[in-house]
Write an enzyme that holds these catalytic residues in place. Structure first.
Site, mmCIF file in Angstrom:
data_model
loop_
_atom_site.group_PDB
_atom_site.id
_atom_site.type_symbol
_atom_site.label_atom_id
_atom_site.label_comp_id
_atom_site.label_asym_id
_atom_site.label_seq_id
_atom_site.Cartn_x
_atom_site.Cartn_y
_atom_site.Cartn_z
ATOM 1 N N CYS A 14 0.797 -1.063 -0.058
ATOM 2 C CA CYS A 14 0.059 -0.077 0.068
ATOM 3 C C CYS A 14 0.958 1.344 0.055
ATOM 4 O O CYS A 14 2.151 1.194 -0.309
ATOM 5 C CB CYS A 14 -1.211 -0.065 1.135
ATOM 6 S SG CYS A 14 -0.117 -0.235 2.707
ATOM 7 N N THR A 15 0.254 2.336 0.163
ATOM 8 C CA THR A 15 1.176 3.612 -0.129
ATOM 9 C C THR A 15 2.378 3.760 0.856
ATOM 10 O O THR A 15 3.408 3.826 0.541
ATOM 11 C CB THR A 15 0.102 4.847 0.278
ATOM 12 O OG1 THR A 15 -0.888 4.719 -0.769
ATOM 13 C CG2 THR A 15 1.077 5.995 -0.052
#
Length: 295
Positions: free
Chosen positions: A184-185
């Site tokens: 994810c980010t």
């Protein structure tokens, strides 16, 4: 000329008085003129703040001095102006990440209990060289439209709450006895997602330590990542080098684009890829439950 920076970090650690932390963080940011979004819960803290470099450095020093936050991995990125974060939001929530499973997630001073094994970018490459790995996107599906790891599985989710339904749907049961790398980010969503997957029978789950941000710092656009990275501020998306591929396509005209915009219907939260030309007018997602006439 002023230099602007963005600071992204999270920490899973038990917090006995989240409201006191909220007041301290709010007052600290206001005193330094910083904007951004900070979420606090009994599980820890999740923060993205931005502003003038000197002010962000002062915030960083004060925050890392707090004993519970001393081991946090702070990630820096380039800002463009004070308009990156026009407002400051500091809130207390039951969950640090809104997967809808507050009673399922347990944390201690070491982080989330029962999550996947953390991999550095270099360790990730070693694993890929040794095994047939599946990348599993831990973000909302619109984020993956403009950037993702090559050949990644992108679950059909609009919000983090949808992951429970997806994991229990049977769609991914064929992956349960194979190596899966969640990403994810900045890494925070995978702390929870990997734990949820382990609890639902996935046996070999890893997570990208520091998320896409740390991977991009290490390999830029010369590794396994392709495209642009969606971010939750006025920048909308960033790239790691001038050589970044454009893998998104405008939802209106199919022109290649890495630009994300919200649906023009103010009651619709859907984001979509649009090109610069189409973004000059109203853009509507076309979903059955979205009615442009109410915009």
């Amino acid at each position: 000329m002023a230099i602007y920076k963005v600071l992204l970090f999270y920490g899973f650690t038990p917090l006995k008085d989240p409201e006191a932390i909220r007041l301290w963080q709010r007052d600290l940011c206001e005193s330094l003129g910083l904007g951004g979004r900070i979420l606090i819960s009994p599980q820890g803290i999740n923060s993205t703040v931005g502003g003038e470099l000197t002010a962000v450095k002062k915030y960083w020093r004060k925050t890392r001095d707090y004993p519970a936050f001393k081991s946090i991995d702070f990630k820096w990125s380039e800002g463009t102006s004070e308009a990156d974060f026009p407002r400051l939001k500091v809130r207390v929530r039951d969950e640090l990440v809104g997967f809808g499973v507050p009673d399922e997630v347990k944390v201690d001073e070491g982080g989330v209990i029962g999550g996947g094994q953390h991999l550095t970018p270099q360790e990730l490459h070693q694993l890929v060289d040794q095994k047939d790995v599946t990348f599993f996107d831990g973000r909302n599906k619109w984020e993956a439209q403009i950037g993702r790891f090559k050949n990644a599985v992108v679950p059909d989710v609009r919000t983090s709450h949808d992951f429970v339904r997806e994991l229990e749907s049977g769609k991914y049961d064929h992956l349960k006895n194979t190596p899966v790398v969640t990403y994810c980010t900045g890494g925070i969503r995978c702390e929870i997602l990997s734990s949820m997957m382990m609890k639902r029978g996935f046996t070999e789950v890893y997570q990208m330590a520091g998320g896409i941000v740390r991977y991009g710092e290490a390999y830029g656009d010369s590794g396994l990542w392709e495209g642009a990275l969606s971010v939750f501020d006025e920048r909308k998306a960033i790239t790691f080098s001038p050589e970044a591929a454009v893998i998104g396509a405008c939802s209106m005209c199919a022109e290649p684009s890495s630009r994300l915009e919200n649906c023009s219907n103010l009651v619709c939260r859907t984001q979509m890829v649009v090109c610069d030309s189409c973004a000059q007018g109203d853009v509507h997602c076309g979903d059955a439950d979205c009615h442009p006439s109410t915009a």
